[in-house]
Write an enzyme that holds these catalytic residues in place. Structure first.
Site, PDB file in Angstrom:
ATOM      1  N   ASN A   1      94.851  32.203  40.807  1.00 37.11           N
ATOM      2  CA  ASN A   1      96.257  32.366  41.194  1.00 37.11           C
ATOM      3  C   ASN A   1      96.709  31.263  42.140  1.00 37.11           C
ATOM      4  O   ASN A   1      96.068  31.015  43.163  1.00 37.11           O
ATOM      5  CB  ASN A   1      96.453  33.710  41.903  1.00 37.11           C
ATOM      6  CG  ASN A   1      96.208  34.895  40.990  1.00 37.11           C
ATOM      7  OD1 ASN A   1      95.773  34.751  39.849  1.00 37.11           O
ATOM      8  ND2 ASN A   1      96.499  36.076  41.494  1.00 37.11           N
TER       9      ASN A   1
ATOM     10  N   SER B   1     105.488  38.629  42.227  1.00 33.90           N
ATOM     11  CA  SER B   1     105.213  39.610  43.275  1.00 33.90           C
ATOM     12  C   SER B   1     106.382  40.587  43.319  1.00 33.90           C
ATOM     13  O   SER B   1     107.461  40.301  42.781  1.00 33.90           O
ATOM     14  CB  SER B   1     105.055  38.917  44.631  1.00 33.90           C
ATOM     15  OG  SER B   1     106.313  38.405  45.058  1.00 33.90           O
TER      16      SER B   1
ATOM     17  N   GLY C   1      94.589  33.396  45.880  1.00 34.87           N
ATOM     18  CA  GLY C   1      94.622  32.394  46.948  1.00 34.87           C
ATOM     19  C   GLY C   1      94.054  31.061  46.503  1.00 34.87           C
ATOM     20  O   GLY C   1      93.330  30.391  47.246  1.00 34.87           O
ATOM     21  N   GLY C   2      94.404  30.636  45.276  1.00 37.77           N
ATOM     22  CA  GLY C   2      93.835  29.393  44.719  1.00 37.77           C
ATOM     23  C   GLY C   2      94.380  28.117  45.323  1.00 37.77           C
ATOM     24  O   GLY C   2      93.858  27.036  45.056  1.00 37.77           O
TER      25      GLY C   2
ATOM     26  N   ASP D   1     102.186  40.784  40.150  1.00 40.37           N
ATOM     27  CA  ASP D   1     101.164  40.365  41.114  1.00 40.37           C
ATOM     28  C   ASP D   1     101.129  41.351  42.282  1.00 40.37           C
ATOM     29  O   ASP D   1     102.166  41.622  42.892  1.00 40.37           O
ATOM     30  CB  ASP D   1     101.520  38.941  41.605  1.00 40.37           C
ATOM     31  CG  ASP D   1     100.397  38.283  42.381  1.00 40.37           C
ATOM     32  OD1 ASP D   1      99.224  38.666  42.189  1.00 40.37           O
ATOM     33  OD2 ASP D   1     100.697  37.371  43.175  1.00 40.37           O
ATOM     34  N   HIS D   2      99.960  41.894  42.593  1.00 42.50           N
ATOM     35  CA  HIS D   2      99.799  42.850  43.706  1.00 42.50           C
ATOM     36  C   HIS D   2     100.789  44.013  43.628  1.00 42.50           C
ATOM     37  O   HIS D   2     101.530  44.281  44.579  1.00 42.50           O
ATOM     38  CB  HIS D   2      99.928  42.149  45.064  1.00 42.50           C
ATOM     39  CG  HIS D   2      98.783  41.242  45.345  1.00 42.50           C
ATOM     40  ND1 HIS D   2      97.550  41.693  45.743  1.00 42.50           N
ATOM     41  CD2 HIS D   2      98.665  39.900  45.228  1.00 42.50           C
ATOM     42  CE1 HIS D   2      96.718  40.672  45.874  1.00 42.50           C
ATOM     43  NE2 HIS D   2      97.374  39.571  45.551  1.00 42.50           N
TER      44      HIS D   2
ATOM     45  N   ASP E   1      97.268  46.810  42.741  1.00 41.64           N
ATOM     46  CA  ASP E   1      96.446  46.509  43.914  1.00 41.64           C
ATOM     47  C   ASP E   1      96.262  47.784  44.745  1.00 41.64           C
ATOM     48  O   ASP E   1      97.085  48.114  45.589  1.00 41.64           O
ATOM     49  CB  ASP E   1      97.110  45.409  44.747  1.00 41.64           C
ATOM     50  CG  ASP E   1      96.277  45.039  45.963  1.00 41.64           C
ATOM     51  OD1 ASP E   1      95.245  45.702  46.204  1.00 41.64           O
ATOM     52  OD2 ASP E   1      96.660  44.094  46.677  1.00 41.64           O
TER      53      ASP E   1
HETATM   54 ZN   LIG Z   1      96.859  37.624  45.486  1.00 45.39          ZN
END
Ligand SMILES: [Zn+2]
Length: 287
Positions: free
Chosen positions: A229, A49, A208-209, A84-85, A105
């Protein structure tokens, strides 16, 4: 060698399994995840992130560490280093820093602006052989301080973004970041099927895994999810194992305070949880 994530996800879609994205926070996280995936012979995407990138002193530091560690550990499974994002600026910075994959994102923009920015970044990324993920519909929960309600993606908007040539797509289907609340309604498989109908052979990403029940994970994979993820669960198992070690007073025995000893239960817990996820996602022995 680090690779982009396109081929591993195309293979996952064809083979009906999902590649894990495990997010990294520091050297210990990276080492634990790489060792677990090598042992299980699973391809892996290391997610970073923007907040974790800053924490590790910048994307260049992260890229240098991951490349060197991949070599020094003799890792043979495909590894992608993925933003990520990402913001628009963060995406460009990671492309420059040597990441092999990015997620832009643009889900918080209106669809026209999301399309425009995604289109531009697809060109920049693909010119350098870097894979790109885009997002439609916000994922619920809090990511790097930004809260989202978990709006479900509009299948028609997914089609617009898919047609820009992105390599894989994150679409909100009721999933959220962080720990799932007790009254969570579960994944919306009708929306997932409707999205799949619009995007054809494009791998889907489930954010959001952490904490989604195994039967829902398996159903999502059967409906076209090829990347899942996981971030929060690794943090939780690390914290719990470290707490047990300290509360047992082990840091006060001998040189138990040595960080290599103090952090070992936590890193062992990360390795075990990665292997657990690989077993559920079906990505073991696929590298
Ligand atoms: Zn995410």
């Amino acid at each position: 060698m680090l690779v982009n994530a396109k081929e591993m996800l195309d293979k996952a879609l064809a083979g009906h399994y999902a590649v894990p994205q495990f997010n990294i926070n520091n050297l210990e996280w990276t080492k634990s995840i790489l060792l677990a995936c090598e042992e299980a012979k699973s391809p892996v995407i290391l997610g970073v992130s923007e907040g974790a990138g800053k924490y590790m002193t910048g994307f260049k530091t992260v890229a240098a560490m991951v490349k060197a560690m991949d070599e020094s550990l003799g890792i043979t499974v495909p590894v992608a280093l993925h933003l990520d994002h990402g913001t628009y600026e963060g995406s460009k910075a990671c492309i420059e820093a040597g990441f092999t994959s990015i997620m832009f994102d643009g889900s918080h923009y209106d669809i026209a602006e999301n399309v425009e920015k995604t289109k531009e970044l697809v060109k920049i990324a693909h010119d350098k052989g870097i894979s790109i993920e885009a997002e439609v519909g916000g994922i619920g929960g809090v990511e790097d301080g930004v809260a989202s309600d978990g709006e479900k993606a509009d299948p028609a908007e997914c089609k617009m973004i898919a047609e820009l040539g992105v390599d894989f797509l994150a679409a909100g289907i009721g999933n959220i970041h962080g720990v799932y609340p007790a009254d969570w309604k579960g994944l919306d498989f009708d929306v997932l099927a409707a999205i799949k109908d619009q995007i054809g052979e494009l791998p889907l990403v489930l954010h959001g895994g952490s904490g989604i029940p195994e039967d829902q994970i398996k159903k999502a994979i059967s409906l076209g999810v090829s990347k899942i993820n996981v971030n929060t669960e690794l943090q939780l198992v690390f914290a719990a194992a470290t707490r047990t070690y300290v509360e047992a007073g082990k840091d006060k025995e001998g040189k138990g305070y040595d960080p290599r000893k103090l952090l070992k239960p936590g890193t062992d817990a990360i390795i075990a949880e990665c292997k657990n996820k690989i077993a559920i996602f079906g990505s073991g022995n696929k590298a």
